[in-house]
Structures are given as C-alpha cells and as structure tokens.
Scaffold this motif. Structure first.
Motif, PDB file in Angstrom:
ATOM      1  N   GLY A 194       6.801   2.455  -3.028  1.00 49.61           N
ATOM      2  CA  GLY A 194       7.047   3.508  -3.997  1.00 49.61           C
ATOM      3  C   GLY A 194       7.129   4.884  -3.377  1.00 49.61           C
ATOM      4  N   ASP A 195       6.712   5.021  -2.127  1.00 46.61           N
ATOM      5  CA  ASP A 195       6.834   6.296  -1.443  1.00 46.61           C
ATOM      6  C   ASP A 195       8.206   6.359  -0.793  1.00 46.61           C
ATOM      7  N   TYR A 196       8.996   7.314  -1.193  1.00 46.93           N
ATOM      8  CA  TYR A 196      10.344   7.449  -0.666  1.00 46.93           C
ATOM      9  C   TYR A 196      10.462   8.748   0.114  1.00 46.93           C
ATOM     10  N   ALA A 197      11.258   8.696   1.153  1.00 46.02           N
ATOM     11  CA  ALA A 197      11.501   9.897   1.948  1.00 46.02           C
ATOM     12  C   ALA A 197      12.341  10.873   1.123  1.00 46.02           C
ATOM     13  N   PRO A 198      12.042  12.170   1.216  1.00 43.24           N
ATOM     14  CA  PRO A 198      12.844  13.159   0.496  1.00 43.24           C
ATOM     15  C   PRO A 198      14.293  13.148   0.982  1.00 43.24           C
ATOM     16  N   LYS A 242       0.806  -1.220   0.000  1.00 45.30           N
ATOM     17  CA  LYS A 242       0.000   0.000   0.000  1.00 45.30           C
ATOM     18  C   LYS A 242       0.837   1.268   0.000  1.00 45.30           C
ATOM     19  N   CYS A 243       2.032   1.190   0.561  1.00 46.25           N
ATOM     20  CA  CYS A 243       2.875   2.385   0.686  1.00 46.25           C
ATOM     21  C   CYS A 243       4.125   2.274  -0.170  1.00 46.25           C
TER      22      CYS A 243
END
Length: 86
Positions: free
Chosen positions: A64-68, A61-62
């Motif tokens: 592909g979301d990477y921390a800046p 679900k999460c």
C-alpha cells in the motif's frame, strides 16, 4: 554458492537473479531456465523459499505504500540519462 551438482545454470547465478524471478522481471526463456534449476537443486530451492517468504512479508508490512509520482519521474530520468552515457 554451488551445490556441487552439475546444472545448466550455476547456483550463484540463479540466486543472484531470484528477485527478478519472483518479480517476473526476466524473459520467458530465462524464467524457464531458473525454474528448471530450482526444480533440480534442493539447496537453491530452500534459499528461494526464504527469499519468497521475505518478499511476502515485505508486501504484507509495506503493502500500500507507493512511491510519489515525482520520485518515479526522477528515477526514470536518471535511468535514461545513464543509458545515454553508455
């Protein structure tokens, strides 16, 4: 948690480190000790399975979301600062 059976590694200790185990963030000896415990202890193995499914769900679900990059740099700097204080 304690299943009541004797183990080299305590159940509560294993469960407190289950995320490190899942993320492969513990050294080879610790990983082997945790794996041995999970192989011997059905209640811990069940809890591990829940944690493993939760991790997979979060990744799905999460994913592909990477921390800046700037956030990562600030976190690293804070860790270095905290280690220097110790």
């Amino acid at each position: 948690m304690n299943c009541g059976e004797p183990h080299d590694t305590d159940c509560s200790e294993v469960l407190s480190e289950v995320w490190l185990f899942l993320d492969r963030e513990c050294d080879k000896d610790r990983r082997a000790a945790l794996q041995t415990h999970l192989d011997e202890c059905h209640p811990c193995l069940e809890q591990f399975g829940l944690e493993e499914h939760l991790k997979a769900l979060l990744a799905r679900k999460c994913g592909g979301d990477y921390a800046p990059a700037d956030l990562k740099a600030r976190i690293r700097a804070t860790i270095v600062e905290i280690r220097a204080e110790d």
